[in-house]
Every structure is written in C-alpha cells, then in structure tokens.
Design a protein around this motif. Structure first.
Motif, PDB file in Angstrom:
ATOM      1  N   THR A  45      15.663 -18.838  13.863  1.00 52.08           N
ATOM      2  CA  THR A  45      15.814 -20.276  14.037  1.00 52.08           C
ATOM      3  C   THR A  45      14.472 -20.884  14.436  1.00 52.08           C
ATOM      4  OG1 THR A  45      16.327 -20.092  16.393  1.00 52.08           O
ATOM      5  CG2 THR A  45      18.185 -19.925  14.847  1.00 52.08           C
ATOM      6  N   ALA A  46      14.408 -22.217  14.406  1.00 55.39           N
ATOM      7  CA  ALA A  46      13.177 -22.899  14.819  1.00 55.39           C
ATOM      8  C   ALA A  46      12.820 -22.523  16.248  1.00 55.39           C
ATOM      9  CB  ALA A  46      13.355 -24.411  14.677  1.00 55.39           C
ATOM     10  N   GLY A  47      13.825 -22.450  17.116  1.00 58.63           N
ATOM     11  CA  GLY A  47      13.567 -22.081  18.505  1.00 58.63           C
ATOM     12  C   GLY A  47      13.006 -20.677  18.641  1.00 58.63           C
ATOM     13  N   MET A  48      13.487 -19.760  17.813  1.00 60.00           N
ATOM     14  CA  MET A  48      12.977 -18.388  17.859  1.00 60.00           C
ATOM     15  C   MET A  48      11.539 -18.322  17.345  1.00 60.00           C
ATOM     16  SD  MET A  48      16.497 -16.614  16.509  1.00 60.00           S
ATOM     17  CE  MET A  48      16.022 -14.878  16.531  1.00 60.00           C
ATOM     18  N   TRP A  49      11.244 -19.082  16.286  1.00 58.84           N
ATOM     19  CA  TRP A  49       9.849 -19.128  15.807  1.00 58.84           C
ATOM     20  C   TRP A  49       8.939 -19.656  16.908  1.00 58.84           C
ATOM     21  CZ3 TRP A  49       8.824 -16.345  11.837  1.00 58.84           C
ATOM     22  CH2 TRP A  49       9.614 -16.320  10.690  1.00 58.84           C
ATOM     23  N   ARG A  50       9.386 -20.702  17.616  1.00 57.09           N
ATOM     24  CA  ARG A  50       8.564 -21.278  18.691  1.00 57.09           C
ATOM     25  C   ARG A  50       8.366 -20.296  19.835  1.00 57.09           C
ATOM     26  NH1 ARG A  50      12.147 -25.732  18.013  1.00 57.09           N
ATOM     27  NH2 ARG A  50      11.226 -27.364  16.707  1.00 57.09           N
ATOM     28  N   ALA A  51       9.397 -19.511  20.126  1.00 53.66           N
ATOM     29  CA  ALA A  51       9.357 -18.626  21.295  1.00 53.66           C
ATOM     30  C   ALA A  51       8.471 -17.404  21.074  1.00 53.66           C
ATOM     31  CB  ALA A  51      10.779 -18.179  21.641  1.00 53.66           C
ATOM     32  N   LEU A  52       8.310 -16.973  19.836  1.00 55.91           N
ATOM     33  CA  LEU A  52       7.618 -15.709  19.596  1.00 55.91           C
ATOM     34  C   LEU A  52       6.156 -15.722  20.047  1.00 55.91           C
ATOM     35  CD1 LEU A  52       7.798 -12.843  18.593  1.00 55.91           C
ATOM     36  CD2 LEU A  52       7.346 -13.653  16.271  1.00 55.91           C
ATOM     37  N   PRO A  53       5.333 -16.732  19.718  1.00 52.52           N
ATOM     38  CA  PRO A  53       3.940 -16.687  20.172  1.00 52.52           C
ATOM     39  C   PRO A  53       3.806 -16.629  21.698  1.00 52.52           C
ATOM     40  CG  PRO A  53       4.188 -18.302  18.419  1.00 52.52           C
ATOM     41  CD  PRO A  53       5.574 -17.880  18.805  1.00 52.52           C
ATOM     42  N   GLU A  54       4.636 -17.373  22.408  1.00 54.23           N
ATOM     43  CA  GLU A  54       4.571 -17.355  23.876  1.00 54.23           C
ATOM     44  C   GLU A  54       4.936 -15.966  24.413  1.00 54.23           C
ATOM     45  OE1 GLU A  54       6.528 -19.544  27.805  1.00 54.23           O
ATOM     46  OE2 GLU A  54       6.940 -20.323  25.793  1.00 54.23           O
ATOM     47  N   LEU A  55       5.992 -15.363  23.856  1.00 50.94           N
ATOM     48  CA  LEU A  55       6.389 -14.029  24.285  1.00 50.94           C
ATOM     49  C   LEU A  55       5.282 -13.017  24.003  1.00 50.94           C
ATOM     50  CD1 LEU A  55       8.386 -11.910  25.280  1.00 50.94           C
ATOM     51  CD2 LEU A  55       9.436 -11.916  22.999  1.00 50.94           C
ATOM     52  N   LEU A  56       4.683 -13.100  22.829  1.00 49.39           N
ATOM     53  CA  LEU A  56       3.602 -12.174  22.495  1.00 49.39           C
ATOM     54  C   LEU A  56       2.415 -12.351  23.438  1.00 49.39           C
ATOM     55  CD1 LEU A  56       3.701 -12.443  18.602  1.00 49.39           C
ATOM     56  CD2 LEU A  56       4.453 -10.503  19.989  1.00 49.39           C
ATOM     57  N   GLY A  57       2.138 -13.582  23.828  1.00 49.56           N
ATOM     58  CA  GLY A  57       1.056 -13.829  24.780  1.00 49.56           C
ATOM     59  C   GLY A  57       1.318 -13.155  26.115  1.00 49.56           C
ATOM     60  N   GLN A  58       2.553 -13.231  26.579  1.00 47.43           N
ATOM     61  CA  GLN A  58       2.925 -12.582  27.838  1.00 47.43           C
ATOM     62  C   GLN A  58       2.769 -11.065  27.738  1.00 47.43           C
ATOM     63  OE1 GLN A  58       6.947 -13.851  28.571  1.00 47.43           O
ATOM     64  NE2 GLN A  58       6.391 -15.995  28.838  1.00 47.43           N
ATOM     65  N   LEU A  59       3.204 -10.501  26.631  1.00 47.62           N
ATOM     66  CA  LEU A  59       3.141  -9.054  26.471  1.00 47.62           C
ATOM     67  C   LEU A  59       1.702  -8.579  26.277  1.00 47.62           C
ATOM     68  CD1 LEU A  59       6.277  -8.542  24.200  1.00 47.62           C
ATOM     69  CD2 LEU A  59       6.054  -8.004  26.640  1.00 47.62           C
ATOM     70  N   ALA A  60       0.878  -9.381  25.624  1.00 45.17           N
ATOM     71  CA  ALA A  60      -0.527  -9.018  25.445  1.00 45.17           C
ATOM     72  C   ALA A  60      -1.254  -8.955  26.785  1.00 45.17           C
ATOM     73  CB  ALA A  60      -1.214 -10.019  24.512  1.00 45.17           C
ATOM     74  N   ALA A  61      -0.838  -9.813  27.722  1.00 45.00           N
ATOM     75  CA  ALA A  61      -1.477  -9.851  29.047  1.00 45.00           C
ATOM     76  C   ALA A  61      -0.957  -8.768  29.985  1.00 45.00           C
ATOM     77  CB  ALA A  61      -1.257 -11.229  29.676  1.00 45.00           C
ATOM     78  N   ASP A  62       0.102  -8.081  29.599  1.00 42.11           N
ATOM     79  CA  ASP A  62       0.702  -7.046  30.438  1.00 42.11           C
ATOM     80  C   ASP A  62      -0.084  -5.745  30.261  1.00 42.11           C
ATOM     81  OD1 ASP A  62       2.271  -5.113  31.672  1.00 42.11           O
ATOM     82  OD2 ASP A  62       4.166  -5.934  30.930  1.00 42.11           O
ATOM     83  N   GLN A  63      -0.769  -5.309  31.331  1.00 45.74           N
ATOM     84  CA  GLN A  63      -1.598  -4.114  31.243  1.00 45.74           C
ATOM     85  C   GLN A  63      -0.788  -2.847  30.981  1.00 45.74           C
ATOM     86  OE1 GLN A  63      -5.038  -3.842  31.303  1.00 45.74           O
ATOM     87  NE2 GLN A  63      -4.964  -6.071  31.123  1.00 45.74           N
ATOM     88  N   GLU A  64       0.518  -2.886  31.238  1.00 42.21           N
ATOM     89  CA  GLU A  64       1.356  -1.717  30.976  1.00 42.21           C
ATOM     90  C   GLU A  64       1.635  -1.528  29.485  1.00 42.21           C
ATOM     91  OE1 GLU A  64       4.947  -1.478  33.186  1.00 42.21           O
ATOM     92  OE2 GLU A  64       4.017  -2.030  35.087  1.00 42.21           O
ATOM     93  N   VAL A  65       1.505  -2.604  28.705  1.00 37.54           N
ATOM     94  CA  VAL A  65       1.843  -2.547  27.282  1.00 37.54           C
ATOM     95  C   VAL A  65       0.682  -1.965  26.487  1.00 37.54           C
ATOM     96  CG1 VAL A  65       2.416  -3.905  25.231  1.00 37.54           C
ATOM     97  CG2 VAL A  65       3.465  -4.458  27.430  1.00 37.54           C
ATOM     98  N   ARG A  66       0.947  -0.883  25.789  1.00 36.30           N
ATOM     99  CA  ARG A  66      -0.068  -0.233  24.965  1.00 36.30           C
ATOM    100  C   ARG A  66       0.276  -0.287  23.475  1.00 36.30           C
ATOM    101  NH1 ARG A  66      -3.236   3.202  28.426  1.00 36.30           N
ATOM    102  NH2 ARG A  66      -3.885   4.453  26.626  1.00 36.30           N
ATOM    103  N   ALA A  67       1.513  -0.650  23.154  1.00 42.66           N
ATOM    104  CA  ALA A  67       1.952  -0.795  21.759  1.00 42.66           C
ATOM    105  C   ALA A  67       3.184  -1.683  21.748  1.00 42.66           C
ATOM    106  CB  ALA A  67       2.262   0.564  21.136  1.00 42.66           C
ATOM    107  N   LEU A  68       3.484  -2.244  20.566  1.00 45.68           N
ATOM    108  CA  LEU A  68       4.620  -3.158  20.449  1.00 45.68           C
ATOM    109  C   LEU A  68       5.435  -2.812  19.214  1.00 45.68           C
ATOM    110  CD1 LEU A  68       4.854  -6.898  21.145  1.00 45.68           C
ATOM    111  CD2 LEU A  68       5.471  -6.127  18.848  1.00 45.68           C
ATOM    112  N   VAL A  69       6.749  -2.785  19.384  1.00 47.60           N
ATOM    113  CA  VAL A  69       7.684  -2.569  18.268  1.00 47.60           C
ATOM    114  C   VAL A  69       8.485  -3.846  18.062  1.00 47.60           C
ATOM    115  CG1 VAL A  69       9.702  -1.282  17.466  1.00 47.60           C
ATOM    116  CG2 VAL A  69       7.863  -0.089  18.693  1.00 47.60           C
ATOM    117  N   LEU A  70       8.572  -4.299  16.821  1.00 49.45           N
ATOM    118  CA  LEU A  70       9.411  -5.441  16.451  1.00 49.45           C
ATOM    119  C   LEU A  70      10.565  -4.920  15.618  1.00 49.45           C
ATOM    120  CD1 LEU A  70       9.759  -8.579  16.378  1.00 49.45           C
ATOM    121  CD2 LEU A  70       8.540  -8.518  14.189  1.00 49.45           C
TER     122      LEU A  70
END
Length: 264
Positions: A45-70
């Motif tokens: 949905t439009a809301g999900m498209w909007r939410a994805l960049p913000e979520l990815l930004g949060q996960l990119a800043a998380d030092q515990e995250v070394r890889a991402l699965v979609l």
C-alpha cells in the motif's frame, strides 16, 4: 428464578482483518523485514511504501545489524502495488515505490530477498533492489507495468538490465509475462533456488555466514559493484586503520573464527 440458558451456539465474533504493515525483527546480527498484507497477497500500500525508507534508515543505524532479509508473510513474497492505491489522491504511487526501492538499494549492509510464491510488479522491483535473491521452487516473477500502461522508472529499468541483461529485461517489460524459478535462475534474476520447505533454513545459514565476515570487505565491495570509482583512496585508508586484515590472517593461521571489528 433465573432465565433458562439457551442451547443455541453463540455466533462467533468476527475477527478484524490484519492491517497492511511492515514488521521486522533483529536476531544474531540479521534484520528480517516482512511485507504483511495477506488479504492482497502482500501487495504494498502507499503507507507501506512510505514506511519502508524510514524503517531501513533505523536498521542501517543499528550497529547490531550486519545483514538484512526482505520477505513476505506466508506463501507469497509480494504481488506488487495495491492497485486500489493508484486511484487515491496524494503523492504519486510510482514515486513512492522508487523512493523505497532506492532506499533498499542504498542500504549499507548486505541484503537478501527470500522469495516464495508471487514476486510481481512492485514486489519484483523490491527484490531486484536487494543484493541477492533466494527463491523457493514454484515462485513466479514478473515485471508488469505493461498491463497497466505504466512507464517503468528509468532507475528500475537500469537495475533490471544490470541483473538479467537487455534481452531478458525487454522480455519481462514488453510482455509482462510471469517466469518460473528455472528461468529466473538462468537469467540471473535469482541467485539460488531451494526445494519446498528449505528456503528458511538456507537463508538463515547464508546470512549467518555473511554476519561472520568482514563488514569492511562487504561495504567496499557493495560500493564498487555499483560502479562507483571515486572511493578507492577512502577504502584503502579504512583498510589500513581497521585491523581486519591482521585479524583475518591471524585467525586463519590459528584456525579460529576471526573477530572483525570494523563497522560503518
């Protein structure tokens, strides 16, 4: 005197339909983002498209995250954009999709799309933006703007061409036909195909390997693979300062798991 109890079974209360959303977890260095809209085969949905960049930004800043699965909830990855949202007033749905796709492509850690069932339209757009794609046998892939008279974005077209080559990209874009995992693997759209029931195990195994490797190597390789040519000096300096090479060689000689310390 109490009224007699009815022997009629009570009507079951209707459960509300789950709302379309993106959910995520982080475990053992791996972030898993789940596309969840099961009523519409996980359409975005439009809301999900909007939410994805913000979520990815949060996960990119998380030092515990070394890889991402979609991945998608249940037996489907993502059947594309929620077509009903194309008629809603507001921001251009295609612009929202491109912004989300570019945020995923720019994620600084390795990304992997774990695909079951339909991976179509906007779903295929997101999968193509990941670094790697693993699929379960029986998955179907399609790039379908020609069914709706949509001009596929130039950035998305170039990304598709870089994955599968000009001829295969034209086949997908001209026809909007779905292709199976055998053809997707042959054209380079998919990197591995797993038997039914084995996708989750293989993705967990592979991301565990990725999480154990040097983030320095991965970050530099990810930039170089996109064709960037102005950061050689930067990465040479990062390598000198990191100590990852010294640790990697020592671990190899001592036959132990290396403890790499470089982080972005």
């Amino acid at each position: 005197m109490e009224p007699p109890q009815s022997s009629e079974p009570s009507e079951p209360s209707e459960l509300p339909e789950p709302q379309p959303q993106l959910t995520h977890t982080v475990a053992d260095g791996v972030a898993t983002v789940v596309i969840s809209n099961p009523a519409k085969r996980n359409a975005m949905t439009a809301g999900m498209w909007r939410a994805l960049p913000e979520l990815l930004g949060q996960l990119a800043a998380d030092q515990e995250v070394r890889a991402l699965v979609l991945t998608g909830e249940g037996p489907t990855f993502c059947a594309g954009a929620d077509i009903s949202s194309l008629r809603e007033p507001g921001e251009d749905p295609q612009a929202l999709a491109v912004r989300a796709e570019e945020a995923l492509a720019a994620f600084p850690k390795p990304t992997l799309a774990a695909v079951r069932g339909y991976c179509v339209g906007g779903g295929c757009q997101l999968a193509a933006a990941c670094d790697l794609r693993f699929a379960e046998e029986g998955a179907l892939f399609g790039v379908t703007p020609a069914k709706l008279g949509i001009v596929y974005p130039s950035s998305s077209t170039r990304r598709l061409v870089s994955l599968v080559g000009p001829a295969a990209a034209k086949y997908l874009l001209f026809s909007a036909e779905l292709i199976d995992t055998e053809r997707a693997l042959r054209t380079g759209l998919v990197d591995e195909v797993l038997p039914g029931g084995q996708l989750g195990k293989r993705v967990a195994e592979f991301t565990r390997i990725i999480a154990s490797r040097s983030q320095l190597t991965q970050a530099a390789a990810k930039e170089f693979a996109t064709g960037r040519t102005d950061r050689d000096t930067h990465w040479e300096e990062q390598a000198r300062r990191s100590g990852d090479l010294t640790e990697g060689v020592a671990a190899f000689l001592e036959r132990r798991v290396p403890r790499f310390t470089w982080t972005a």
